[in-house]
Design an enzyme around this catalytic site. Structure first.
Site, mmCIF file in Angstrom:
data_model
loop_
_atom_site.group_PDB
_atom_site.id
_atom_site.type_symbol
_atom_site.label_atom_id
_atom_site.label_comp_id
_atom_site.label_asym_id
_atom_site.label_seq_id
_atom_site.Cartn_x
_atom_site.Cartn_y
_atom_site.Cartn_z
ATOM 1 N N GLU A 33 0.776 -1.159 0.114
ATOM 2 C CA GLU A 33 0.040 0.014 -0.016
ATOM 3 C C GLU A 33 0.884 1.355 0.009
ATOM 4 O O GLU A 33 2.154 1.159 0.291
ATOM 5 C CB GLU A 33 -0.951 -0.017 1.207
ATOM 6 C CG GLU A 33 -0.176 0.146 2.353
ATOM 7 C CD GLU A 33 -0.899 0.817 3.423
ATOM 8 O OE1 GLU A 33 -1.056 2.064 3.386
ATOM 9 O OE2 GLU A 33 -1.265 0.358 4.766
ATOM 10 N N LYS A 94 -5.564 10.317 0.169
ATOM 11 C CA LYS A 94 -5.714 8.998 0.771
ATOM 12 C C LYS A 94 -6.871 8.448 0.150
ATOM 13 O O LYS A 94 -8.067 8.623 0.481
ATOM 14 C CB LYS A 94 -5.857 9.184 2.050
ATOM 15 C CG LYS A 94 -6.051 8.051 2.974
ATOM 16 C CD LYS A 94 -6.242 8.017 4.526
ATOM 17 C CE LYS A 94 -6.788 7.047 5.268
ATOM 18 N NZ LYS A 94 -7.386 7.264 6.536
ATOM 19 N N VAL A 114 -5.330 0.113 2.682
ATOM 20 C CA VAL A 114 -5.402 -1.448 2.766
ATOM 21 C C VAL A 114 -6.685 -1.905 1.601
ATOM 22 O O VAL A 114 -6.466 -2.742 0.861
ATOM 23 C CB VAL A 114 -5.650 -1.993 3.988
ATOM 24 C CG1 VAL A 114 -6.102 -3.428 3.916
ATOM 25 C CG2 VAL A 114 -4.544 -1.926 4.797
ATOM 26 N N ASP A 146 -17.559 5.082 12.733
ATOM 27 C CA ASP A 146 -16.202 4.962 11.874
ATOM 28 C C ASP A 146 -15.627 3.771 12.019
ATOM 29 O O ASP A 146 -15.128 3.169 12.983
ATOM 30 C CB ASP A 146 -15.330 6.135 12.592
ATOM 31 C CG ASP A 146 -14.172 6.431 11.599
ATOM 32 O OD1 ASP A 146 -13.895 5.353 10.899
ATOM 33 O OD2 ASP A 146 -13.343 7.161 11.938
ATOM 34 N N SER A 148 -13.346 1.097 9.455
ATOM 35 C CA SER A 148 -12.785 1.409 8.315
ATOM 36 C C SER A 148 -13.064 0.295 7.087
ATOM 37 O O SER A 148 -13.556 -0.731 7.532
ATOM 38 C CB SER A 148 -11.227 0.685 8.419
ATOM 39 O OG SER A 148 -10.447 0.985 7.253
ATOM 40 N N ALA A 149 -13.038 0.909 5.971
ATOM 41 C CA ALA A 149 -13.678 0.244 4.732
ATOM 42 C C ALA A 149 -12.442 -0.861 4.417
ATOM 43 O O ALA A 149 -12.819 -1.899 3.790
ATOM 44 C CB ALA A 149 -13.571 1.131 3.417
ATOM 45 N N ASP A 150 -11.299 -1.112 5.091
ATOM 46 C CA ASP A 150 -10.669 -1.938 5.191
ATOM 47 C C ASP A 150 -11.254 -3.564 5.619
ATOM 48 O O ASP A 150 -10.947 -4.519 4.867
ATOM 49 C CB ASP A 150 -9.372 -1.970 6.071
ATOM 50 C CG ASP A 150 -8.355 -1.296 5.692
ATOM 51 O OD1 ASP A 150 -8.493 -0.150 4.725
ATOM 52 O OD2 ASP A 150 -7.512 -0.611 6.473
ATOM 53 N N LYS A 167 -4.355 -1.386 14.037
ATOM 54 C CA LYS A 167 -3.883 -0.424 14.793
ATOM 55 C C LYS A 167 -4.465 -0.637 16.100
ATOM 56 O O LYS A 167 -5.470 -0.511 16.406
ATOM 57 C CB LYS A 167 -3.917 1.056 14.072
ATOM 58 C CG LYS A 167 -2.711 0.969 13.079
ATOM 59 C CD LYS A 167 -2.677 2.141 12.425
ATOM 60 C CE LYS A 167 -3.873 2.271 11.076
ATOM 61 N NZ LYS A 167 -3.300 1.589 9.871
HETATM 62 N N1 PSU Z 1 -0.754 0.770 8.563
HETATM 63 C C1 PSU Z 1 0.354 1.897 8.747
HETATM 64 N N2 PSU Z 1 0.182 2.942 8.597
HETATM 65 C C2 PSU Z 1 -0.983 3.578 7.894
HETATM 66 C C3 PSU Z 1 -1.949 2.528 7.508
HETATM 67 C C4 PSU Z 1 -1.817 1.392 7.818
HETATM 68 O O1 PSU Z 1 1.116 1.137 9.468
HETATM 69 O O2 PSU Z 1 -0.933 4.564 7.707
HETATM 70 C C5 PSU Z 1 -2.884 3.114 6.861
HETATM 71 C C6 PSU Z 1 -3.443 1.903 6.041
HETATM 72 O O3 PSU Z 1 -3.558 2.488 4.710
HETATM 73 C C7 PSU Z 1 -5.042 1.477 6.304
HETATM 74 C C8 PSU Z 1 -5.480 3.095 6.630
HETATM 75 O O4 PSU Z 1 -5.711 1.197 5.106
HETATM 76 O O5 PSU Z 1 -4.178 3.609 7.532
HETATM 77 C C9 PSU Z 1 -6.678 3.156 7.449
HETATM 78 O O6 PSU Z 1 -7.388 4.127 7.394
HETATM 79 P P1 PSU Z 1 -9.069 4.367 7.930
HETATM 80 O O7 PSU Z 1 -9.000 4.093 9.461
HETATM 81 O O8 PSU Z 1 -9.258 5.811 7.732
HETATM 82 O O9 PSU Z 1 -9.833 3.489 7.103
HETATM 83 MN MN MN Z 2 -12.657 5.603 9.123
#
Ligand code: PSU
Ligand code: MN
Length: 317
Positions: A33, A94, A114, A146, A148-150, A167
């Protein structure tokens, strides 16, 4: 490779030369990614890390394919110049699943999360992907919604994602619940605990454990034999010498998450803000941990891709 469907050629996708060769000859490829480059780490450590991760993958006998959007095309495998351009870009979008088509249609420079990286990898026939940590259910999601779409992408797209768990700024029990509901196997590598990104043990048991890349490749082969299956999450704990234990991280994460809420930071900005505040609050230590875990995930993903390419070959009648 008879059991795998060739991806439909897409005129918006540009394969890097090395990736195109590898795909044509059935060599193992690992997708990477790029949000971690544009929004996850400060320059110049982001660029150094992106290069180190690619060489870690090559050292295991696989080909790295970092993914990003430039001028209306989705690039799978970046040149050195493209990588540098992305690492220095200040206005990169992003891009998660909801954003990718918009970024391409408006010809913006965009990094992939992701979710968007899984989409792109699948479109290019790449089955294994390494990242730092996936997104998941945020704390307070019962109010903010909230999530994540992941997680949704893991449910629908057949790519194996190697991450150091989710995370730790997230609500990890709820993240595991959603993964289970959406049918995503979560396999910890060489441990019984679900890892928590900077820490090896979240205090939650992992649903499954496997101890070798061969066993993971065997799981992927079985998943692939059922049509319509989604992804697999391989949760690989950060190496011991680089970890920051949960007890040390907890109050730092709490402070950063509380600050984000107080400042009204929401949506796509939450994860980048909290990560960078944590990097500051730990005096850069969490950044070193982040780099170590991404490189560790890249090595394991490459080993899985190598085994998976062999499994594919064995399956050829
Ligand atoms: N892992 C890391 N650093 C990051 C991310 C993941 O070590 O910055 C990113 C990834 O791209 C993940 C995104 O998909 O953060 C998730 O963002 P959100 O919570 O807005 O879906
Ligand atoms: Mn989000």
């Amino acid at each position: 490779m008879s059991t795998r469907l060739s991806p439909v050629p897409n005129p918006l996708i540009v394969l890097g030369a090395e990736v195109a060769d590898a795909r044509a000859s059935g060599q193992p490829v690992v997708a990477l990614e790029s949000t971690i480059i544009t929004h996850g780490m400060p320059w110049p450590r982001n660029a150094e890390t992106a290069r180190a991760v690619e060489s870690d993958i090559r050292a295991q006998g696989a080909v790295p394919a970092t993914i990003a959007a430039f001028e209306g095309k989705l690039h799978i495998g970046l040149s050195e110049d493209e990588m540098e351009r992305l690492a220095e870009a200040r206005e990169a979008m992003k891009c998660s699943r909801a954003d990718l088509a918009f970024a391409l249609a408006t010809r913006r420079t965009g990094s992939t999360t992701v979710a968007a990286t899984m989409m792109a990898a699948d479109a290019a026939g790449i089955a294994v992907f390494a990242t730092g940590g996936i997104g998941g259910v945020h704390r307070g999601a019962q109010e903010t919604f909230d999530i994540s779409a992941d997680l949704e992408e893991l449910a629908r797209t057949p790519v194996c994602v190697v991450a150091a768990g989710a995370k730790a700024l997230l609500d990890l029990p709820k993240t595991l619940e959603v993964l289970e509901t959406r049918g995503v196997p979560v396999v910890a590598f060489g441990t019984d605990a679900f890892p928590a990104f900077w820490s090896r043990d979240s205090g939650l048991p992992a649903p499954y454990r496997l101890d070798t890349p061969e066993e993971i490749a065997a799981l992927l082969a079985v998943r692939r034999s059922f049509p319509g299956h989604g992804g697999v999450l391989v949760a690989n704990p950060v190496p011991q010498d680089a970890e920051i234990p949960t007890a040390e991280m907890a109050h730092i994460i709490d402070a950063a998450v509380t600050e984000a809420a107080k400042r009204g930071i929401a949506g796509k900005e939450v994860t980048p803000f909290v990560l960078s505040r944590i990097h500051e609050m730990t005096g850069g230590r969490s950044l070193e941990t982040n780099i170590a875990l991404v490189r560790n995930n890249a090595r394991l993903a490459a080993q899985i891709a190598v085994c998976d390419a062999k499994t594919g070959m064995d399956a050829t009648p």
